[in-house]
Design a protein around this motif. Structure first.
Motif, PDB file in Angstrom:
ATOM      1  N   UNK A  66      -7.498  -9.098 -14.370  1.00 45.78           N
ATOM      2  CA  UNK A  66      -8.762  -9.548 -13.793  1.00 45.78           C
ATOM      3  C   UNK A  66      -9.790  -8.423 -13.722  1.00 45.78           C
ATOM      4  N   UNK A  67      -9.449  -7.241 -14.212  1.00 42.97           N
ATOM      5  CA  UNK A  67     -10.424  -6.161 -14.211  1.00 42.97           C
ATOM      6  C   UNK A  67      -9.777  -4.803 -14.446  1.00 42.97           C
ATOM      7  N   UNK A  68     -10.614  -3.772 -14.510  1.00 45.02           N
ATOM      8  CA  UNK A  68     -10.153  -2.406 -14.739  1.00 45.02           C
ATOM      9  C   UNK A  68     -10.899  -1.443 -13.826  1.00 45.02           C
ATOM     10  N   UNK A  69     -10.172  -0.392 -13.412  1.00 46.56           N
ATOM     11  CA  UNK A  69     -10.792   0.745 -12.744  1.00 46.56           C
ATOM     12  C   UNK A  69     -10.375   1.998 -13.501  1.00 46.56           C
ATOM     13  N   UNK A  70     -10.792   3.165 -13.019  1.00 50.79           N
ATOM     14  CA  UNK A  70     -10.474   4.430 -13.664  1.00 50.79           C
ATOM     15  C   UNK A  70      -9.845   5.404 -12.681  1.00 50.79           C
ATOM     16  N   UNK A  71      -9.007   6.306 -13.226  1.00 51.95           N
ATOM     17  CA  UNK A  71      -8.588   7.472 -12.458  1.00 51.95           C
ATOM     18  C   UNK A  71      -9.692   8.516 -12.611  1.00 51.95           C
ATOM     19  N   UNK A 121      -2.366  13.349  -5.737  1.00 52.60           N
ATOM     20  CA  UNK A 121      -3.343  12.390  -5.255  1.00 52.60           C
ATOM     21  C   UNK A 121      -4.223  11.966  -6.421  1.00 52.60           C
ATOM     22  N   UNK A 122      -4.321  10.665  -6.631  1.00 52.27           N
ATOM     23  CA  UNK A 122      -5.148  10.094  -7.692  1.00 52.27           C
ATOM     24  C   UNK A 122      -6.367   9.439  -7.064  1.00 52.27           C
ATOM     25  N   UNK A 123      -7.557   9.816  -7.542  1.00 49.60           N
ATOM     26  CA  UNK A 123      -8.813   9.226  -7.067  1.00 49.60           C
ATOM     27  C   UNK A 123      -9.177   8.063  -7.983  1.00 49.60           C
ATOM     28  N   UNK A 124      -9.376   6.882  -7.396  1.00 50.22           N
ATOM     29  CA  UNK A 124      -9.623   5.663  -8.177  1.00 50.22           C
ATOM     30  C   UNK A 124     -11.063   5.206  -7.968  1.00 50.22           C
ATOM     31  N   UNK A 125     -11.778   4.941  -9.073  1.00 52.05           N
ATOM     32  CA  UNK A 125     -13.168   4.502  -8.991  1.00 52.05           C
ATOM     33  C   UNK A 125     -13.482   3.443 -10.025  1.00 52.05           C
ATOM     34  N   UNK A 126     -14.658   2.845  -9.902  1.00 55.85           N
ATOM     35  CA  UNK A 126     -15.052   1.789 -10.832  1.00 55.85           C
ATOM     36  C   UNK A 126     -15.666   2.343 -12.110  1.00 55.85           C
ATOM     37  N   UNK A 148     -18.325  -0.428  -6.028  1.00 56.18           N
ATOM     38  CA  UNK A 148     -17.077  -0.471  -6.778  1.00 56.18           C
ATOM     39  C   UNK A 148     -15.949  -1.179  -6.070  1.00 56.18           C
ATOM     40  N   UNK A 149     -16.085  -1.441  -4.776  1.00 55.00           N
ATOM     41  CA  UNK A 149     -15.057  -2.177  -4.049  1.00 55.00           C
ATOM     42  C   UNK A 149     -15.149  -3.661  -4.401  1.00 55.00           C
ATOM     43  N   UNK A 150     -14.176  -4.411  -3.959  1.00 54.10           N
ATOM     44  CA  UNK A 150     -14.153  -5.821  -4.329  1.00 54.10           C
ATOM     45  C   UNK A 150     -13.435  -6.629  -3.259  1.00 54.10           C
ATOM     46  N   UNK A 151     -13.601  -7.939  -3.329  1.00 57.87           N
ATOM     47  CA  UNK A 151     -12.893  -8.875  -2.448  1.00 57.87           C
ATOM     48  C   UNK A 151     -12.460 -10.060  -3.295  1.00 57.87           C
ATOM     49  N   UNK A 152     -11.282 -10.583  -3.009  1.00 54.95           N
ATOM     50  CA  UNK A 152     -10.737 -11.685  -3.793  1.00 54.95           C
ATOM     51  C   UNK A 152     -10.414 -12.871  -2.902  1.00 54.95           C
TER      52      UNK A 152
END
Length: 305
Positions: free
Chosen positions: A135-140, A155-160, A295-299
């Motif tokens: 349903x989508x992709x983000x990036x490290x 620690x991995x930083x996750x962003x859109x 970049x945040x989301x709600x489902x």
């Protein structure tokens, strides 16, 4: 294994120091997420949009038991709700530096510490027992090894966006902090709506190995926006009277609606709590996903009658 991105979520408070080190992969021993004697103290923030009331629920997540599922050793968690003294029991598998959730038939990837800076994070969903769909992709955005209370953890930083500001972090041995998508134990899809979750602390054999106070310095250095518990701009999506509506959010939002087989059937952009009609959709089960500017989301899973 079927992949699925899910996570613990986070809220940042005060204090502390974390130092990043330039250790190589071979120098860092993996910190397992599931180990006997580990307890996570979690706070859920709910918003009841029927009564317009915000309330908080303390939960404690611990290891309930482990059991063999064929070739896999699965961990069952006890997610104890201290408000009404009830428990839920999600099953998870940790293998090769990755963690998977288990439904009645399939494993879906939740978190993967094999990923590195620039890698894609694939987000999947799917009905219980059915094959998942992307349903989508983000990036490290970044990956480092940091010291938390004497233990080196990746620690991995996750962003859109590949070079954008991260909106959540994955920490070895702790889980995921800050809000992002689906969560480690069940969240309601109707009122009251779970709009924020954070781990207040994590203990192993009565010793504190993590607190939100440990994160403030690292997060401020790396650009994540801290969000207070009473922040009203924490959007969520609801379905009422033939409309999908984005609530409690000011700004541009993209709403994507997926059929149960993963096919995108509707996509529209809205602004400032606007709604989109679902009258053109045939009867069936759907997943709606609202993606916000940060970049945040709600489902929301819903049934169109």
């Amino acid at each position: 294994m079927k992949k699925f991105g899910i996570l613990f979520t986070g809220l940042v408070v005060v204090m502390s120091t974390l130092t990043a080190s330039a250790e190589t992969e071979g120098e860092n021993a993996y910190s397992k997420l599931f180990e006997e004697g580990k307890i996570w103290n979690v706070v859920d923030e709910y918003y009841d949009y029927v009564t317009d009331v915000v309330f908080y629920v303390d939960k404690q997540v611990s290891i309930n038991k482990t059991w063999n599922d064929g070739d896999y050793l699965v961990t069952e968690l006890n997610c104890f709700d201290m408000r009404n003294n009830t428990s839920s029991f999600p099953s998870l598998l940790e293998e090769n530096r990755a963690v998977y959730t288990k439904d009645s038939r399939n494993y879906r990837k939740w978190i993967d510490f094999n990923l590195r800076k620039g890698d894609l994070v694939q987000v999947e969903d799917g009905e219980d027992g059915m094959e998942g769909f992307v349903i989508g992709y983000y990036y490290v955005v970044n990956d480092e090894i940091i010291d938390i209370r004497g233990v080196s953890r990746r620690i991995l930083s996750i962003g859109s966006e590949k070079d954008g500001i991260p909106f959540t972090y994955w920490i070895e041995g702790i889980g995921s902090v800050h809000e992002w998508g689906m969560l480690v134990y069940p969240e309601p899809t109707c009122s009251p709506y779970l709009r924020n979750r954070h781990i207040s602390s994590c203990y192993v054999d009565d010793k504190c190995v993590f607190s939100f106070e440990d994160l403030e310095d690292y997060i401020s250095r790396n650009g994540i926006e801290t969000v207070s518990a009473d922040n009203t701009n924490r959007g969520h999506i609801s379905c009422n009277g033939g409309y999908l509506t984005v609530n409690d959010y000011t700004g541009n939002v993209t709403i994507d609606v997926y059929m149960s087989d993963g096919a995108l059937c509707l996509s529209k952009s809205v602004t400032d709590n606007n709604a989109i009609s679902i009258s053109s959709l045939p009867s069936g089960c759907y997943l709606a996903r609202a993606t916000f500017q940060n970049g945040s989301s709600a489902s929301l899973k819903f049934v169109k009658k």
